[in-house]
Design an enzyme around this catalytic site. Structure first.
Site, short mmCIF file in Angstrom:
data_model
loop_
_atom_site.label_atom_id
_atom_site.label_comp_id
_atom_site.label_asym_id
_atom_site.label_seq_id
_atom_site.Cartn_x
_atom_site.Cartn_y
_atom_site.Cartn_z
N CYS A 252 28.28 1.13 -13.23
CA CYS A 252 28.79 -0.13 -12.71
C CYS A 252 29.02 -1.12 -13.87
CB CYS A 252 27.87 -0.67 -11.64
SG CYS A 252 28.74 -1.72 -10.48
N LEU A 253 28.15 -2.11 -14.04
CA LEU A 253 28.32 -2.98 -15.21
C LEU A 253 28.30 -2.14 -16.48
CD1 LEU A 253 28.58 -5.86 -16.32
CD2 LEU A 253 26.09 -5.94 -16.46
N GLU B 136 34.01 -12.16 -15.16
CA GLU B 136 32.67 -12.57 -14.72
C GLU B 136 31.97 -13.36 -15.82
OE1 GLU B 136 30.07 -9.28 -13.57
OE2 GLU B 136 28.48 -10.64 -12.92
N LYS C 107 -15.16 -1.89 5.76
CA LYS C 107 -15.02 -3.04 6.66
C LYS C 107 -13.58 -3.57 6.77
CE LYS C 107 -18.37 -5.23 8.10
NZ LYS C 107 -19.29 -4.72 9.13
N ASP D 244 12.82 0.54 0.66
CA ASP D 244 12.16 1.64 1.37
C ASP D 244 13.16 2.65 1.93
OD1 ASP D 244 9.41 1.34 1.07
OD2 ASP D 244 9.33 -0.26 2.57
N GLN E 297 -11.81 -1.55 9.23
CA GLN E 297 -12.23 -1.84 10.61
C GLN E 297 -11.58 -3.12 11.12
OE1 GLN E 297 -16.56 -1.97 10.94
NE2 GLN E 297 -16.74 -0.57 9.21
N GLU F 155 23.02 6.81 -8.59
CA GLU F 155 21.57 6.91 -8.36
C GLU F 155 21.20 6.82 -6.88
OE1 GLU F 155 23.13 4.37 -9.77
OE2 GLU F 155 22.12 2.44 -9.48
N HIS G 36 27.50 3.70 -8.08
CA HIS G 36 26.08 3.90 -8.40
C HIS G 36 25.64 5.29 -7.96
CE1 HIS G 36 24.87 -0.30 -9.40
NE2 HIS G 36 25.94 -0.61 -8.68
N LEU H 243 0.83 -1.21 0.00
CA LEU H 243 0.00 0.00 0.00
C LEU H 243 0.85 1.26 0.00
CD1 LEU H 243 -2.86 -0.89 2.51
CD2 LEU H 243 -3.02 -0.69 0.03
N LYS I 147 -15.83 0.50 0.49
CA LYS I 147 -16.07 -0.37 1.64
C LYS I 147 -15.08 -0.10 2.76
CE LYS I 147 -19.09 -2.79 1.24
NZ LYS I 147 -20.54 -2.43 1.33
#
Ligand code: GLN
Length: 522
Positions: A374-375, A398, A187, A71, A190, A500, A498, A15, A185
């Protein structure tokens, strides 16, 4: 002492508890409070590092080199806080600690139990001092999950320990809309609140995900069933962009509700930072298309931080960035015909690697703005070695053990392994003066986050440079290439780290900002 806000969720998973927690933090911050955020994930993995991005989305990396739940990325981006290994704590890690202590004899012969030993361990992580006004703790999973029970018990106890008035319980639920009857709804909400109550926790504020605003009657009804004033029942409207959530909360006086709960006179503040983003989102702006040549496209969150960083750079450049997902496994140069820039993200394993090498070559030859991460940097070097320097069997160990190993594990260097075999977390990098990298960053000393095992072998530096690819960023000991670029190209830059992971919507990140600017010029 810090005050605590616990964020739980119910009815269904996914959510957006992370965004909800980050948005509460944003409201507090925008009124001058300092905030820290922590995530508790009840699952049994000791850390998320070994979890496939196809299951839980990307693995986020903190400055101190911990592989965490994604997160933590939301928290850092929304709040600019720098989190650590102690801010992403899984059930597995708790049990690991407890069982190790048991083996070590630390419990002095006591029977080791969920209460108090496991709960005490959880409370110890919750209560680690942060020096901030508020600590927001998100409890992963859904109320009612078996493995989450002991976490709910711990936060119940924690509130009792530090005083109920110092703790706020925030609960996120869903109000499904039934097409047939045209009804929203209440319910499930609740039931979810009741389920929390069975664990001794009374929600103080409810965020109800819903496709439309709850009516006053619906809020009153939910409040009546859930022991809450109607004003503490907040609609968490579905929005098209997560940075609108703090505004949705602000419009429903969530900040004042928090202050009232904690008995604090509300200080002044505003959410203009987020209003600016909203304005950008709703503006009619040109589009810039970035071809992202990757392979984890089946899961929307697998490139979360990267998508975010491109979005942030769009804000900085006043352009809407569109990402064209190009599957590296069936790469063809026609995929790049309609893109303004090409980006090759990080990745592991053989699959799709030749496609990425071809994409880097296409960007190089056709002078298309290029950014490699990176890669993405490793394949750019391989491509250059093969097709410009002429070492046809250049590759990474690799992917091949019979090759000229331009990319290799540099075991004689201090790659600072944190237990596993990856180089993880923040490392300093020296940037060469008079390079694109220096122009991009505007300085020569930077530090960025890493998550990789292989390195460009510095042995090939001269060969690369004689042919026109320079190493523009390097580890302070001069052994590990951190950035490369092609000075004769319009914009060709790549990094072993990285970037980002350190981008945020308010400033973007220097490399991404410059990459989008260059792509717009094309
Ligand atoms: N697989 C490469 C390495 O381990 C790159 C990793 C990455 O892109 N994060 O070095």
């Amino acid at each position: 002492m810090s005050r605590y806000i616990f964020v739980t969720g119910g009815v269904v998973s996914s959510l957006g508890k992370g965004v909800s927690a980050a948005s509460l933090g944003a409201l507090l911050q925008s009124h001058g409070f300092s905030v820290h955020v922590r995530k508790f994930d009840p699952y049994l993995n000791v850390d998320p590092g070994t979890m496939s991005p196809l299951q839980h989305g990307e693995v986020y990396v903190t400055n101190d080199g911990f592989e965490t739940d994604l997160d933590l990325g939301y928290y850092e981006r929304f709040l600019g806080v720098k989190l650590t290994r102690n801010d992403s704590v899984s059930g597995g890690r708790i049990y690991w600690d407890v069982l190790n202590a048991e083996r070590h004899g630390d419990y002095l012969g006591a029977t080791v139990q969920m209460i108090p030993h496991v709960t005490n361990k959880i409370k110890e992580y919750i209560g680690r001092p942060t020096n901030t006004d508020f600590v927001i703790c998100e409890i992963g999973g859904t109320v009612g999950d078996i493995e989450g029970k002991v976490f709910l018990e711990s936060i119940r106890q924690f509130a009792n320990d530090i005083g109920r008035k110092n703790v706020m319980f925030s609960h996120l639920t869903l109000a499904p809309f039934l097409e047939q009857s045209g009804e929203l709804k209440t319910k499930p909400t609740q039931m979810s609140v009741r389920s929390l109550l069975e664990n001794g926790i009374q929600a103080d504020i409810l965020f109800v995900r819903s496709p439309r605003m709850l009516t006053d009657e619906e809020r009153a009804k939910i409040g009546m069933f859930c022991n809450l004033p109607a004003k503490n029942v907040i609609t968490s409207m579905n929005v098209d962009n997560i940075y609108k959530i703090p505004l949705v909360y602000d419009a429903q006086n969530v900040f004042d509700i928090m202050m009232e709960h904690f008995g604090i006179t509300p200080p002044d503040g505003d959410v203009s930072k987020f209003q600016k983003i909203e304005k950008y989102l709703d503006a009619d702006l040109p589009t810039c298309t970035i071809g992202m040549v990757g392979k984890y496209f089946d899961v929307p969150d697998a490139y979360k931080s990267l998508n975010e960083a491109l979005f942030h750079a769009g804000i900085q450049n006043n352009v809407h960035v569109k990402i064209k997902k190009i599957n590296a496994e069936h790469f063809s140069s026609t995929d790049c015909k309609d893109v303004d820039g090409i980006l090759i993200p990080g990745g592991f394993g053989n699959r799709g690697v030749e496609g990425k090498i071809a994409a880097a070559g296409y960007a190089r030859e056709y002078n298309i703005p290029f950014m490699g991460i990176c890669l993405g940097m490793q394949v750019a070097v391989i491509e250059f070695m093969r097709n410009v320097v002429g070492v046809k069997d250049a590759n990474s160990t690799e992917f091949s053990d019979k090759c000229t190993p331009v990319i290799n594990i540099m075991s004689d260097c201090d790659t600072g392994n944190m237990g596993g075999t990856l180089r993880l977390g923040v490392y300093p990098c020296n940037i060469l003066p008079n390079t694109l990298a220096e122009r991009v960053y505007g300085k020569t000393n930077i530090s960025e986050r890493h998550r990789h095992r292989y390195e460009v072998d510095i042995k090939y530096k001269d060969m690369l440079e004689k042919n026109g690819m320079i190493i523009s960023g390097i580890s302070p000991d001069g052994k590990l290439p951190e950035m490369i670029e092609i000075p004769s190209h319009k914009f060709f830059i790549a990094s072993q780290f990285h970037p980002e992971f350190q981008s945020n919507p308010f400033d973007g990140h220097p490399i991404f900002n410059a990459f989008i600017a260059a792509s717009m010029k094309k």
